[in-house]
Enzyme design. Structure first.
Site, PDB file in Angstrom:
ATOM      1  CE1 TYR A   1      -3.628   2.613   0.664  1.00  0.00           C
ATOM      2  CE2 TYR A   1      -2.310   3.288   2.551  1.00  0.00           C
ATOM      3  CZ  TYR A   1      -3.358   3.516   1.677  1.00  0.00           C
ATOM      4  OH  TYR A   1      -4.140   4.636   1.829  1.00  0.00           O
TER       5      TYR A   1
ATOM      6  CG  ASP B   1       5.928   3.605   0.554  1.00  0.00           C
ATOM      7  OD1 ASP B   1       6.292   4.221   1.575  1.00  0.00           O
ATOM      8  OD2 ASP B   1       4.735   3.506   0.207  1.00  0.00           O
TER       9      ASP B   1
ATOM     10  CE  LYS C   1       2.142   4.695   8.150  1.00  0.00           C
ATOM     11  NZ  LYS C   1       0.830   4.281   8.489  1.00  0.00           N
TER      12      LYS C   1
HETATM   13  C1  LIG Z   1       3.992   2.088   3.138  1.00  0.00           C
HETATM   14  C2  LIG Z   1       3.014   3.211   3.129  1.00  0.00           C
HETATM   15  N1  LIG Z   1       3.090   4.154   2.185  1.00  0.00           N
HETATM   16  C3  LIG Z   1       2.247   5.201   2.157  1.00  0.00           C
HETATM   17  C4  LIG Z   1       1.260   5.330   3.092  1.00  0.00           C
HETATM   18  C5  LIG Z   1       0.333   6.508   3.055  1.00  0.00           C
HETATM   19  O1  LIG Z   1       0.610   7.345   4.122  1.00  0.00           O
HETATM   20  P1  LIG Z   1      -0.518   8.352   4.699  1.00  0.00           P
HETATM   21  O2  LIG Z   1      -1.547   7.504   5.345  1.00  0.00           O
HETATM   22  O3  LIG Z   1       0.250   9.223   5.645  1.00  0.00           O
HETATM   23  O4  LIG Z   1      -1.037   9.105   3.532  1.00  0.00           O
HETATM   24  C6  LIG Z   1       1.125   4.369   4.089  1.00  0.00           C
HETATM   25  C7  LIG Z   1       0.059   4.475   5.108  1.00  0.00           C
HETATM   26  O5  LIG Z   1      -0.181   3.636   5.913  1.00  0.00           O
HETATM   27  C8  LIG Z   1       2.024   3.286   4.112  1.00  0.00           C
HETATM   28  O6  LIG Z   1       1.936   2.329   5.039  1.00  0.00           O
END
Ligand SMILES: Cc1ncc(COP(=O)(O)O)c(C=O)c1O
Length: 428
Positions: A144, A239, A267
């Protein structure tokens, strides 16, 4: 356990908020029941509006590496707020945070701070397409990367929890330019590059996936992707929104010793405030406005309060804190495995540092398909039994469990007592 207060708030919330929540992962649709409304948190504990206390392994989906209401972070935040909360002009703290990120991640030569992980991945995809002048993005099933149109294809986290393979409303033409491959499948990634040798702008991957439970990439798999990206002039994007500063200070790229071209963060670097970041190679980043033609902007980007929280969070993260989280996480996981054996419950545990998950299956879980083989009913029962025993876990098997520097051996002992009870009841 009395939960009347939560129930009342939830019923009211459903009238004005879709599904009663502001993010679908907070709903209890998968496990049944209603979400709990939280009134506060301290260290590794949260308390709901009915006064029930829980040991928290959600930690705002990994954002709170020092637990709740850390005094030092709060003090730093208060000091920052006293000076004003946003200026729409540069401040020293955002520079300090950017420098700290570049120090910890040698692959990041330049960085842009944004407001969320989604903004980071969205911008980096735009940038990769502009830089390479190519049209396809490769991602992996069960990863994700936020709710970005191009990346909402066979995604994990809430999308998988709700059984939505790809979101409606995403233009099919956009989605068709994203190829989703099997995680940890080397042959498939070779096949994809040989079918589109000149058209892949970037491969984006969670190097330790945390949105299909925790599934670490195999080193050989990541090495192969790195080699293929080099050979075909495609960018490799890690990511590390979850893993950055969590699995080690320099993220998963430090653990695997693989250098991506671009990295997304979020995060932990916001210390509980809305922050994201993307960065990487200087030549690629220099294409971002105002230096270059790729537009990206934000009213609150590099917000001084969020940056202060992030800076204090990172300054409290020393080698000792990583060692501590490693010791406590491994103790917890060892205990859980022992309890599962004792109750003769099939269980697979995946863990990288302070992120881990339990799958109710005896088979190894190396990708999204493997996860589908785990027992949904047992997960649902486990979640409910743990909640009743004061342990707050994410209400979906597609999410990771997180530990913080505020979790203690005592909280692990209490968690294991609850696990022991729960496993005995599930295996009956
Ligand atoms: C690996 C990863 N990338 C991107 C995101 C998106 O981040 P946000 O929820 O701050 O938009 C998340 C959210 O959980 C994530 O786990």
């Amino acid at each position: 356990m009395k939960r009347d207060g939560s129930e009342k708030l939830y019923n009211r919330a459903c009238r004005v908020m879709v599904g009663g929540v502001n993010s679908p992962v907070r709903s209890f649709i998968y496990v049944g029941g209603k979400p709990i409304f939280i009134r506060g948190g301290n260290g590794c504990f949260i308390e709901d509006v009915d006064g029930n206390k829980y040991i928290d392994y959600v930690l705002s989906y990994g954002a709170l590496i020092h637990g709740h209401a850390n005094r030092k972070i709060l003090t730093r935040v208060r000091e920052a707020m006293e000076k004003g909360t946003t200026f729409g002009a540069p401040t020293e703290d955002e520079l300090l945070l950017a420098e700290e990120i570049c120090r910890a991640f040698p692959s990041i030569e330049k960085v842009r701070l944004v407001n969320s992980g989604t903004e980071a991945t969205m911008s980096v995809i735009r940038l990769a397409k502009a830089y390479t002048k190519k049209k396809f993005i490769v991602k992996f099933d069960g990863c994700y990367h936020g709710h970005v149109d191009q990346l909402l294809v066979k995604a994990g986290s809430g999308v998988a929890t709700l059984g939505i393979p790809s979101s409606e409303g995403v233009d099919l033409e956009i989605a068709s330019r994203t190829i989703s491959a099997r995680y940890n499948d080397i042959n498939q990634i070779y096949t994809i590059f040989s079918s589109h040798p000149d058209d892949i702008a970037a491969v984006i991957i969670e190097p330790v996936a945390g949105n299909m439970g925790v599934v670490p990439a195999e080193k050989e798999f990541l090495k192969t992707i790195r080699e293929l990206c080099d050979k075909h002039n495609s960018l490799l994007i890690f990511d590390e929104v979850i893993t950055g500063f969590r699995v080690s200070r320099g993220g998963a790229q430090e653990l695997y010793k693989i250098k991506p071209d671009m990295t997304c963060l979020g995060k932990v670097i916001g210390g509980g405030f809305p922050v994201g970041a993307f960065g990487g190679r200087d030549d690629v980043m220099n294409m971002v406005a105002p230096e270059g033609p790729v537009y990206q902007a934000g009213t609150l980007s590099g917000n001084p309060v969020a940056c202060a929280a992030g800076l204090e969070t990172l300054s409290l993260l020393k080698e000792e804190q990583y060692r501590l989280m490693e010791t406590i996480s491994s103790e917890l996981v060892r205990g859980v495995i022992k309890e599962a054996e004792y109750s003769r419950l099939p269980l697979t545990v995946n863990r990288v540092g302070s992120m881990f998950s339990f799958f109710f299956t005896s088979q190894p879980v190396k990708n999204f398909e493997d996860l589908q083989m785990s027992d949904k009913d047992k997960f649902v029962q486990f979640h409910r039994l743990m909640l009743e025993r004061g342990v707050y876990l994410p209400p979906s098997p597609y999410e990771s469990y997180f530990l913080s520097t505020a979790h203690t051996k005592d909280s692990v002992r209490k968690t294991l007592t609850a696990v022991s009870d729960a496993f005995r009841l599930i295996s009956k």
